[in-house]
Motif scaffolding. Structure first.
Motif, PDB file in Angstrom:
ATOM      1  N   GLU A 114      10.809  40.692 -25.355  1.00 41.66           N
ATOM      2  CA  GLU A 114      12.427  41.060 -25.259  1.00 41.66           C
ATOM      3  C   GLU A 114      13.125  39.858 -25.790  1.00 41.66           C
ATOM      4  N   PHE A 115      13.912  40.379 -26.731  1.00 45.77           N
ATOM      5  CA  PHE A 115      14.753  39.026 -27.601  1.00 45.77           C
ATOM      6  C   PHE A 115      15.685  39.553 -28.331  1.00 45.77           C
ATOM      7  N   GLY A 116      16.602  38.849 -28.863  1.00 47.63           N
ATOM      8  CA  GLY A 116      17.496  39.598 -29.834  1.00 47.63           C
ATOM      9  C   GLY A 116      18.627  38.404 -30.233  1.00 47.63           C
ATOM     10  N   PRO A 117      19.579  38.845 -31.055  1.00 51.21           N
ATOM     11  CA  PRO A 117      20.574  38.037 -31.629  1.00 51.21           C
ATOM     12  C   PRO A 117      21.479  37.584 -30.364  1.00 51.21           C
ATOM     13  N   THR A 118      22.117  36.296 -30.790  1.00 46.61           N
ATOM     14  CA  THR A 118      22.899  35.543 -29.839  1.00 46.61           C
ATOM     15  C   THR A 118      24.070  34.998 -30.905  1.00 46.61           C
ATOM     16  N   ASN A 119      25.034  34.374 -29.776  1.00 43.34           N
ATOM     17  CA  ASN A 119      26.084  33.502 -30.663  1.00 43.34           C
ATOM     18  C   ASN A 119      25.344  32.587 -31.838  1.00 43.34           C
ATOM     19  N   GLU A 120      24.373  32.109 -31.610  1.00 45.20           N
ATOM     20  CA  GLU A 120      23.647  30.854 -32.378  1.00 45.20           C
ATOM     21  C   GLU A 120      22.698  31.525 -33.289  1.00 45.20           C
ATOM     22  N   SER A 121      22.198  32.843 -32.971  1.00 47.54           N
ATOM     23  CA  SER A 121      21.200  33.319 -33.950  1.00 47.54           C
ATOM     24  C   SER A 121      21.584  34.559 -34.604  1.00 47.54           C
ATOM     25  N   ALA A 122      21.798  34.872 -35.594  1.00 40.70           N
ATOM     26  CA  ALA A 122      22.180  36.252 -36.231  1.00 40.70           C
ATOM     27  C   ALA A 122      21.033  37.224 -36.278  1.00 40.70           C
ATOM     28  N   GLU A 123      19.927  36.566 -36.033  1.00 40.50           N
ATOM     29  CA  GLU A 123      18.731  37.403 -36.205  1.00 40.50           C
ATOM     30  C   GLU A 123      17.487  36.903 -35.666  1.00 40.50           C
ATOM     31  N   VAL A 124      16.508  37.610 -34.797  1.00 46.21           N
ATOM     32  CA  VAL A 124      15.722  36.883 -34.163  1.00 46.21           C
ATOM     33  C   VAL A 124      14.153  37.812 -34.199  1.00 46.21           C
ATOM     34  N   ARG A 125      13.320  37.067 -34.690  1.00 43.29           N
ATOM     35  CA  ARG A 125      12.182  37.982 -35.011  1.00 43.29           C
ATOM     36  C   ARG A 125      10.873  37.434 -35.012  1.00 43.29           C
ATOM     37  N   LEU A 126       9.712  38.204 -34.179  1.00 41.59           N
ATOM     38  CA  LEU A 126       8.215  37.699 -34.232  1.00 41.59           C
ATOM     39  C   LEU A 126       7.894  37.778 -35.564  1.00 41.59           C
ATOM     40  N   MET A 127       7.218  36.678 -36.018  1.00 41.07           N
ATOM     41  CA  MET A 127       6.682  36.501 -37.231  1.00 41.07           C
ATOM     42  C   MET A 127       5.117  36.164 -37.308  1.00 41.07           C
ATOM     43  N   ARG A 128       4.310  36.767 -37.997  1.00 43.84           N
ATOM     44  CA  ARG A 128       2.971  36.334 -38.375  1.00 43.84           C
ATOM     45  C   ARG A 128       3.057  34.832 -39.058  1.00 43.84           C
ATOM     46  N   GLU A 129       2.202  34.092 -39.259  1.00 41.56           N
ATOM     47  CA  GLU A 129       1.955  32.895 -40.032  1.00 41.56           C
ATOM     48  C   GLU A 129       2.386  33.339 -41.591  1.00 41.56           C
ATOM     49  N   ASP A 130       1.838  34.466 -42.079  1.00 43.98           N
ATOM     50  CA  ASP A 130       2.288  34.739 -43.494  1.00 43.98           C
ATOM     51  C   ASP A 130       3.661  35.343 -43.748  1.00 43.98           C
ATOM     52  N   GLU A 131       4.415  35.332 -42.702  1.00 44.95           N
ATOM     53  CA  GLU A 131       5.908  35.861 -42.843  1.00 44.95           C
ATOM     54  C   GLU A 131       6.752  34.760 -42.405  1.00 44.95           C
ATOM     55  N   ILE A 132       6.131  33.489 -42.247  1.00 47.85           N
ATOM     56  CA  ILE A 132       7.126  32.419 -41.980  1.00 47.85           C
ATOM     57  C   ILE A 132       7.840  32.059 -43.396  1.00 47.85           C
ATOM     58  N   PRO A 133       9.320  31.999 -43.398  1.00 48.32           N
ATOM     59  CA  PRO A 133      10.006  31.710 -44.972  1.00 48.32           C
ATOM     60  C   PRO A 133       9.844  30.161 -45.132  1.00 48.32           C
ATOM     61  N   TRP A 134       8.910  29.676 -45.326  1.00 45.60           N
ATOM     62  CA  TRP A 134       8.652  28.068 -45.682  1.00 45.60           C
ATOM     63  C   TRP A 134       9.853  27.669 -46.313  1.00 45.60           C
ATOM     64  N   ASP A 135      10.144  28.280 -47.415  1.00 42.31           N
ATOM     65  CA  ASP A 135      11.505  27.759 -48.353  1.00 42.31           C
ATOM     66  C   ASP A 135      13.035  27.885 -47.794  1.00 42.31           C
ATOM     67  N   GLU A 136      12.917  28.489 -46.312  1.00 47.04           N
ATOM     68  CA  GLU A 136      14.143  28.944 -45.828  1.00 47.04           C
ATOM     69  C   GLU A 136      14.059  28.394 -44.342  1.00 47.04           C
ATOM     70  N   ILE A 137      13.313  27.274 -43.977  1.00 51.44           N
ATOM     71  CA  ILE A 137      13.528  26.592 -42.781  1.00 51.44           C
ATOM     72  C   ILE A 137      14.682  25.531 -42.500  1.00 51.44           C
ATOM     73  N   ALA A 138      15.037  25.734 -41.530  1.00 50.99           N
ATOM     74  CA  ALA A 138      16.516  24.843 -41.219  1.00 50.99           C
ATOM     75  C   ALA A 138      16.446  23.484 -41.444  1.00 50.99           C
ATOM     76  N   PHE A 139      15.343  22.891 -40.813  1.00 49.79           N
ATOM     77  CA  PHE A 139      15.174  21.339 -40.844  1.00 49.79           C
ATOM     78  C   PHE A 139      13.884  20.929 -41.274  1.00 49.79           C
ATOM     79  N   PRO A 140      13.588  19.892 -41.658  1.00 51.57           N
ATOM     80  CA  PRO A 140      12.178  19.167 -41.612  1.00 51.57           C
ATOM     81  C   PRO A 140      11.201  19.016 -40.570  1.00 51.57           C
TER      82      PRO A 140
END
Ligand SMILES: [Zn+2]
Ligand SMILES: [Zn+2]
Lengths: 183, 183
Positions: free
Chosen positions: A124-150
């Motif tokens: 159970e999870f969902g969007p908040t003021n701080e997060s436009a979208e919240v998702r469960l991701m498999r390793e191969d779904e991680i958007p490595w080029d779109e990660i917020a911080f190093p």
């Protein structure tokens, strides 16, 4: 800082006796004001099928980029408590902190990341003021080029590398160069 | 905090919109002032004969009690750099940081200790403003009943337990009760 937070009068930068760095010292009451690095507490919440909880940032900086839950540690909190609180605030998720994954110094922004492993207690999870979208991701779904911080990028890499080996390692890292796309 | 450090006018405690805790908010300019836990960076400097460098505190709190070098992390420092700087300031010693030993949350004083292993580079050290006495000690010389803080006590125990096993482990601990003599 321009004014003393104790008495409201002006401050000046000078090295107090016995000190080694300039501090903001009150010209009126003499109070010395210190500024120190901040702790960012975070966690990687893992669901029982191995997917992890990721949040798309709804706020600056790095609006629209992806992260796991992490934020400034508050007074009178442990880093684990702070990480669980941030998970709730950023993703509505309930997590159980299970151990420390990484400690990452980021001296160019005077931050230190303390990142924990966590178990997502319910799907159970969902969007908040701080997060436009919240998702469960498999390793191969991680958007490595779109990660917020190093710090987030490296912690995720540590997490998956450990898991591939069947271990729960601990990792320390100093990031001394400002790079948005880690090498 | 009674006055705004940006404009010098009065502050009041209130929960800003979207926040979850009361903050010091300026009644004049609206600036929100945050207070966060502080990082203490420390190290256990080991000489080549296995003895470690200990300092007898020359300042309050815990004047006269023993510690290894540790102190508040400064802006733009890594925890390793801070630990090496503290070693120099408190004991005149030059050290090389070799790895992370422990991360200890101390929420009742809003501190987080980040303690490193270190190598003492030369057998040169001595008293300072902060340390009345600086000594190399064998494990059986550690004054366990005269250790300055629980964080120091536990980190030393971790260090010697690891060394007895021939490993360099990493240790996390949350100290949630204020105890000067750890059990
Ligand atoms: Zn003042
Ligand atoms: Zn103001």
């Amino acid at each position: 800082m321009k004014f003393c937070s104790a008495c409201g009068q002006g401050v000046e930068l000078k090295i107090p006796p016995g000190d080694h760095l300039p501090r903001h010292v009150c010209t009126q009451c003499g109070e010395i004001h210190y500024f120190n690095p901040k702790v960012i507490a975070g966690c990687i919440p893992e669901w029982e099928d191995g997917r992890i909880l990721m949040c798309k940032r709804n706020i600056e900086p790095r609006l629209g980029k992806w992260t796991f839950p992490a934020g400034f540690l508050e007074l009178n909190e442990t880093s684990g408590q702070g990480a669980a609180r941030e998970a709730k605030e950023e993703s509505q998720a309930e997590v159980e902190i299970t151990g420390l994954l990484s400690v990452i110094n980021v001296p160019y922004v005077s931050q230190i990341y303390v990142v924990h492993r966590a178990r997502l207690l319910r799907p159970e999870f969902g969007p908040t003021n701080e997060s436009a979208e919240v998702r469960l991701m498999r390793e191969d779904e991680i958007p490595w080029d779109e990660i917020a911080f190093p710090t987030i990028f490296h912690s995720l890499k540590f997490f998956f590398a450990d898991r591939a080996q069947g271990i729960q390692g601990f990792h320390e890292l100093d990031l001394t160069k400002r790079l948005l796309r880690p090498e």
